[in-house]
Each structure stands twice: as C-alpha cells, then as structure tokens.
Design an enzyme around this catalytic site. Structure first.
Site, PDB file in Angstrom:
ATOM      1  N   GLN A 102       4.140  11.742   6.842  1.00  0.00           N
ATOM      2  CA  GLN A 102       5.479  11.786   6.252  1.00  0.00           C
ATOM      3  C   GLN A 102       5.461  11.559   4.741  1.00  0.00           C
ATOM      4  O   GLN A 102       6.366  10.955   4.189  1.00  0.00           O
ATOM      5  CB  GLN A 102       6.441  10.815   6.954  1.00  0.00           C
ATOM      6  N   LYS A 124       6.671   2.026   0.557  1.00  0.00           N
ATOM      7  CA  LYS A 124       6.866   1.002   1.578  1.00  0.00           C
ATOM      8  C   LYS A 124       6.317  -0.356   1.137  1.00  0.00           C
ATOM      9  O   LYS A 124       6.955  -1.394   1.353  1.00  0.00           O
ATOM     10  CB  LYS A 124       6.181   1.455   2.879  1.00  0.00           C
TER      11      LYS A 124
END
Lengths: 607, 189
Positions: free
Chosen positions: A112, A161
C-alpha cells in the site's frame, strides 16, 4: 507535553476549529484513527475515499471553511486524487491527510505504498510529506493557511506510520513558526489601477460585469450587488458563480457560456467593456477565444496574478481579493461623484438626463452623466434579447414524455428559496443551472472546472453536514448517480437527510447530445437503460426512501413527499425524455456569435 | 550549426527556492504539465544554506515568459524569480569533450584548446579529453571547430548566470534575488 504524532495531528486539527472530517481508515493511517475516539471532531465514515473528498468539497463550498478528509496510504490516497483535482480546478479549500508507509519503507514498493505527494503535485496548491513528528503542529498550521488564503485550494499532508506512532514534544505553533518564505498572498488592489478601472466602467456604453467563482471565494456578493446597483451595469454569473448575484435581480442576465442563455452570451459578445471579477476566461465561457467579445475592453480582477493576461489580454489587470477591490472601486466611484444608489436601485433608471454621451470619462463628465442613464439603450437592447430568446421547453400534457426542465421548475417552486442544490456533470447540471433561480450565495454546489461525474451525491452530503439547517437537494443524472451512489449508505447511517432527484433519461445524455448533433446520430456507448439498476430498489437497499415518477401528474406529489421526510435520504427516479437536448448551445471551438438557440425560437425566420 | 548561445527565444531565469526535498520535481513538473520547454537547467546550493538556486534557460516560443514566471511564482517553495537579460548578464557553461587526436592532428587540437583558453584534462594514446568554461557562444564556436577532428563524447553543463555590474559596483539589473526589490513578480497565492 509529550504526545504521539497521531495525537499531535488530531490536536492540531482541533486547534484549526475543525468540527467534522470525512474519511476511511486503513493500515498506514491506523495510528491516527485511535485518538479520533477521544476527539471533539465528528468523523463521518464514507464508503469510498472519493466520497470523502467530494463531501469535504461540498462542506467547504457552503460553509466557506476548509473541508477536511483523511484516508490511508496507497489505494486510499489514490482514490482521493479526483476530488483533489476537482478542488484544485474550482479553488476549493481542502486539507487532505493521507497515511503513508513507514519512513524506512518509503521507496521500497512496500504494501500500500504510493508516492502520493508526487502524484498530487500538479493538483494541489501544495503538499507535505512529514518525516519528523516535531513538524506536525507547524505543517498543519501551514497547510490550513495555504489552503484558505490567497486563491484557495486543496493541500495534502502525507503522514508516515512511524511518524504517527513516535512521541514528540507538543507546542502551539504561532504565526512566527510558519516557514513559508515564498508565500505572500495578495489582498488589496493597486489604487491607481482601481481608479483607472472605475473611469473605464463609467465611460462604457455597453458594459457587462462578468462575475466568477472568485466573488464567492472572497465573500464578495454584497459588494458586487452594490457595484452593480450603483452603476446600473448588468451582471452575468458563470457556472461557478451562480448565486453570487440574485437571478431575480433586474440587472442579472444569468449564466453565460456554452449552455448559457442567449442574452448573457450575446451581451458579452457585443459589450464594449467586460469587468471580469474573479472569473478566468474559461474556454466554456469564451467559446473560440479569438472571436470572443471582439469590441470589449477588459478589466480583470483576480487574486491569482497568473490568471491575468493568461487567456485574454486585460486593459486594466488588478491582482487582488475581489471583495476588497470592489470595495476600493466603490470608494473610487464616490470620489468620482457617484454615491450610493438611490430609489432607482436595480431598476431601469429614470428619464434620461441631458448629459447622456459617450465622452471619455473625466471626473467632471462622469458626475454630470449618471451611468445608469447612459446605459438605457444597452439595457433596452438586453431586454429585447431576453424577450426574443428566452429559455424554453415544450412539455406536452398528459402522457407526453416528462421533460427535465419541467421537473426542475417543479422542484424549484416547491422548495425554500435558500435550498442548496448540488449537481453532477452533464445535461442535468446545465438544466439545473439554467432553470433554478439562485437568489442566495453558497446555494449552488457543482463541479465546474474538472467536470467530475459522480460529484453530486457526496457533495450534497457534505453540504448538508455543513448546513444542517438548510434543505439540500442533489440534481443528478443516471450516469453520474451510478458512480458514487454508495455514499447514500453513509448518509443513511449518519442520518444525513439529503434528497436526490435523478433525471433518468437512460443515457449519458450530454455525450448523446453531441453524438446526435456532431456525429451524425451515431450513438456509441451512451445507452444505460432506465431500469437497470432498479433505482427505487437500490435506494431502499441503501436505507433511503425511493420514489419513481413517470409522468407530469406525479411530479408535485413526489417532491412534496420527499420534502416532508427529514430522517433519512430520499431518492426520486424521474423518468425523463431521453431525447431532450440542452439549448442554447455554442459548439466546441465555435464562436459565441454562432450560438444555437432552441429550434422552436427560430422556426419561420430562417435563423 | 547549433545555436546554443544567445538565441532570442531563450530567456534565463534564476529561481531561488527553499532547500527542501522535491523542489526540483515541483519546478520540472510545472514545466512539463504546462507545456513549457526547458532548454537548460542548473541547480546548486546558494550562499544561504536554506535556499538553492535553479538557473533555467527557457524556450519562450512554447509560451509567454510572463505566464511561465507567474506559474513558477505560485509554487510555495519558490522564494523569488529573476529574469536575466542576456545582454546585461554574465552567463557561463562548462564543456567537457573527448576528441580524436592521433599523432598527425594532436598538435592542432592542442593549439585550438589553447586559443580558446581551455584545458587538457586527460590524455590517451590517440584521444584527448578537453575542458572549456565560458560564455555559451564561445562554447558553440569551439564545438563547431573541434568537431572536424572527431568528437567521441561531449557533455555541456546547464547554464549559470549573474547580472552584470555597473561602474559603481552595483549589479546592473536586476539586483540580487535575495533582496525583496529583486522580485520579478511579487509573490502571491
């Protein structure tokens, strides 16, 4: 105070007075979704990220505040590319937060991963990839500043992240923390140029104010009205500007352009002075550019200097905020002896005085000849065109095919005057812009520059979230509806009572119209079927009330029923005439002089 | 022959940008998506570590210079843009070429390099690598002359430029981009 990057991000959004955001979580953005549980911000969970982007656009267009959307990395981010492109074309302030793979994985084709800052470079006003949590408060403040000042537009913040997970030391970013050495948005116009512009507009014989979306962005509707009423100059409102000047006003000529009305198009063509305020000479307005308004001098006011002289050379080009520049114009008008408008406000003016002449404007001659009186012949010409070439359609009573214009007139007359109307892109959009009466700013939400099919349903939902006090109708086509209808599930579950009128002509209608007119009726891949999908069944499956309307007799009662429902969305499937075309029309690449009006208006005169 | 020098279609822009990642991509991307042609490009740190300087020679037949400057100016990391008039600025490029130079022609090649005030930077049995820094027109002339001997490989750098000085020691025009008055266009959103 130590916060995680995710907590700092949500806190930063709260500090920007964000009250609602639209989004859908996923792997890379997971850490940022955790603090949302404890936040004051309402999060609306969409069914597709494109819906989040268009909802944020609808919200921003009706509230004037930036729309906020949050999605994950990779496919989440690429799904919101279309709304970013749409917002960039229409100058809509959006702040989109995307998740990103961890900094250590960037560039490795990780799961992703997509280079969303690279992908969106050309369709955002600016974007940021945050690599250090300490930058979060500053970058969020910069992002809102860039999105909402100058020419508004979308921005994107990409948050890896690990940056969201790691702790950082929180601080309140002050104005001096913003690190934007190359960003200094303009505000006020050059007073010398403003004075020149005002002298020109007082001397003009056939002036037209060409009002664009910039008036709405600048919150300049009232200033525009004052300018028009004081000078008596008629106003055209572009597709992006519908509602910035009341359609019911005697000086309003309505929408110009490819499907504009005859008077608006022709007034611009014949004018000797176009006062372009927050408009950008889009090809859909000008038609063939070298044949556009050949005798007109141009005053062009835009907050983006790159729009000045881009398409058409301006005789006076003023870079500045439209509202502030109009205010400066009003002051200059007073200096030149034209104070506040009087009892003839908006009317056709009194009897001509003895000073009607085309003499060049000096302060003296201007004071002697009120422009409203000078404009009497021009206004008479415009009235004559309005009488000769109105918008028309032919609704046969009884079993005749239901005309989309008939539906729109019924809808317009049965809803409050300040109803917000969202539309998709195509014939239904043009019919809606033509037949609705827009008397209030921020009541028209549509995709102008990019022309994004599927815009209406999510944009209407976002608009209703922003203005829950107003009735919100989406006018949609059957082709458009099928692109984003899933967001009605969002609307049902969040109890957002929008109303959708599908003008179901079983075709990609605008493409069909072009194939009929310019491709010898060779219809290629435009038929959609009226019954597949079953719109009523689909609406009900999504938690909405579904109503089908086949004939003129059913129209009013269906609309009344929809207006009475306030606890869930309503979808009305209006089965409309597949063969109806949008007129007037200026063919692509043609001159606006070659406007094609409805054939019924030219029968017998050989036009 | 190649008119690499002072073609009227070419204008030199020196663009002061924030020294942040992706800035060159933003500038290059703007040129490609708006259909502007870059003729030559040079990027290097400026005298202030927060900023880098991009020197772009643009082909203005592809679009009006004013529009290119205004669109560049809208990029947030672009701090200032200065257009340098070729007549009133010092422009330099670097040329490196490996040239055939067998025994019978070696002397002529070395002589030519000497006339142009170039340098021999590498020597092989029958080839020379030569270096020449100078104004673009001078490099054009050298390139034309040396071609007769056989160019094996050649590279030219992007152009860099600074405004000329007048007698009082000031830059003739426009002044240094860091100074606010130097902005060709005022920054705007």
């Amino acid at each position: 105070m130590e916060l995680t990057g995710a907590q700092a991000l949500i806190k930063s959004l709260e500090m920007q007075q964000v009250e609602v955001m639209f989004g859908l979580p996923g792997g890379a953005i997971l850490p940022v979704y955790d603090p949302i549980i404890d936040s004051s911000i309402r999060h609306i969970l969409v069914r597709h990220e494109q819906g989040a982007g268009h909802m944020a656009e609808g919200y921003a267009q009706v509230t004037g505040r930036p729309g906020v959307a949050m999605v994950t990395s990779g496919p989440g981010a690429t799904n919101i590319v279309t709304p970013l492109a749409d917002a960039y074309m229409d100058s809509i302030p959006l702040v989109v937060v995307t998740g990103q793979v961890a900094t250590s994985a960037i560039g490795t084709d990780a799961f992703q991963e997509s280079d969303i800052t690279g992908i969106t470079m050309g369709i955002t006003k600016h974007n940021w990839l945050i690599t250090d949590g300490a930058d979060i408060p500053r970058v969020v403040a910069e992002a809102f500043h860039v999105a909402t000042t100058g020419r508004p537009g979308p921005v994107l913040i990409d948050v890896p992240k690990d940056v969201a997970i790691k702790p950082m030391e929180w601080y309140h970013p002050g104005p001096s923390d913003l690190d934007l050495p190359g960003y200094h948005p303009l505000t006020e116009g050059d007073p010398v140029l403003v004075r020149q512009a005002v002298e020109m507009l007082l001397a003009a014989e056939r002036p037209v104010i060409y009002a664009g979306g910039g008036i709405l962005k600048a919150r300049g509707a009232e200033a525009l009205r004052e300018l028009a009423e004081r000078t008596g100059i008629p106003v055209v409102t572009t597709l992006m500007a519908r509602g910035c000047f009341p359609d019911s006003h005697p000086l309003c000529l309505g929408m110009p352009g490819m499907h504009g009305n005859y008077t608006a198009v022709t007034a611009m063509q014949r004018s000797d002075l176009l006062i372009a305020l927050g408009s950008r000479f889009d090809d859909r307005v000008t038609g063939r550019i070298d044949a556009f308004a050949p005798e007109a001098k141009i005053i062009h006011v835009d907050i983006d200097p790159a729009e000045l002289h881009k398409v058409r050379h301006a005789d006076v080009a003023i870079a500045g905020d439209c509202r502030l520049v109009i205010d400066e114009m009003l002051v200059a008008l007073a200096d030149l002896g034209l104070p506040h408008s009087d009892a003839t406000r908006g009317g056709s003016g009194g009897a001509p005085s003895d000073a009607v002449s085309g003499a060049p404007a000096t302060a003296g001659s201007v004071a002697a000849s009120h422009p409203r009186e000078r404009l009497i012949p021009w206004r008479a010409q415009l009235s004559q065109w309005q009488g000769r070439f109105p918008l028309v359609y032919d609704q046969q009573p009884g079993s005749g095919a239901l005309k989309p214009q008939f539906v729109l007139e019924a809808l317009r007359d049965a809803t409050p005057d300040d109803t917000i109307v969202a539309s998709g892109v195509g014939q239904h959009q043009m019919f809606a812009s033509q037949w609705w009466q827009f008397d209030y700013p921020y009541t028209w939400v549509n995709s102008g520059g990019l022309g994004t099919m599927g815009f209406a349903v999510p944009a209407a939902i976002g608009a209703k979230v922003g203005r829950p006090d107003k009735m919100v109708w989406a006018v949609d086509g059957d082709g458009c509806f099928q692109m984003t209808a899933q967001e009605l599930v969002t609307a049902s579950s969040e109890r957002i009572p929008v109303k959708i009128a599908i003008l179901n002509n079983a075709y990609l209608g605008m493409v069909r119209q072009w194939q009929e007119m310019f491709y010898e009726e060779r219809y290629s891949e435009v038929y959609l079927s009226p019954d597949l999908p079953d719109y009523v069944g689909w609406a009900e499956a999504m938690g909405c009330v579904g109503i089908r309307v086949d004939s003129t007799e059913e129209v009013a009662s269906a609309i009344d029923k929809a207006n009475d429902i306030d606890d869930r969305p309503v979808v009305i499937d209006f089965r409309t005439d597949a063969f109806e075309k949008v007129f007037p029309m200026v063919a692509a690449g043609a001159s606006n002089d070659d406007i094609i009006v409805d054939p019924s208006l030219t029968e017998g005169d050989g036009r | 022959m190649s008119v690499y020098g002072t073609d009227k279609r070419h204008h030199t822009l020196t663009v002061l940008v924030e020294n942040k990642s992706g800035v060159l991509a933003r500038v290059a991307g703007l040129f490609s998506r708006r259909g502007y042609n870059i003729f030559s490009l040079a990027v290097a740190p400026s005298d202030n570590e927060r900023f880098s300087r991009i020197t772009i020679v643009v082909d203005v037949e592809s679009s009006p210079l004013e529009q290119i400057i205004k669109q560049l100016d809208k990029l947030i990391p672009v701090v200032s843009i200065t257009e340098l008039d070729p007549e009133r600025s010092r422009e330099r490029e670097l040329l490196l070429a490996t040239v055939e130079a067998a025994a019978d022609t070696r002397g002529q090649v070395i002589q030519l390099v000497g006339v142009f005030e170039g340098k021999i930077v590498d020597v092989g049995p029958d080839r020379l690598t030569v270096m020449l820094a100078g104004a673009p027109t001078k490099l054009d002339d050298f390139e034309d002359l040396i071609r007769a001997y056989g160019i094996v490989e050649m590279q030219r750098s992007g152009r860099v430029a600074l405004p000329m000085l007048d007698r009082s020691g000031e830059h003739l025009a426009p002044p240094r981009p860091e100074s606010p008055v130097a902005l060709t266009t005022e920054k705007a959103g």
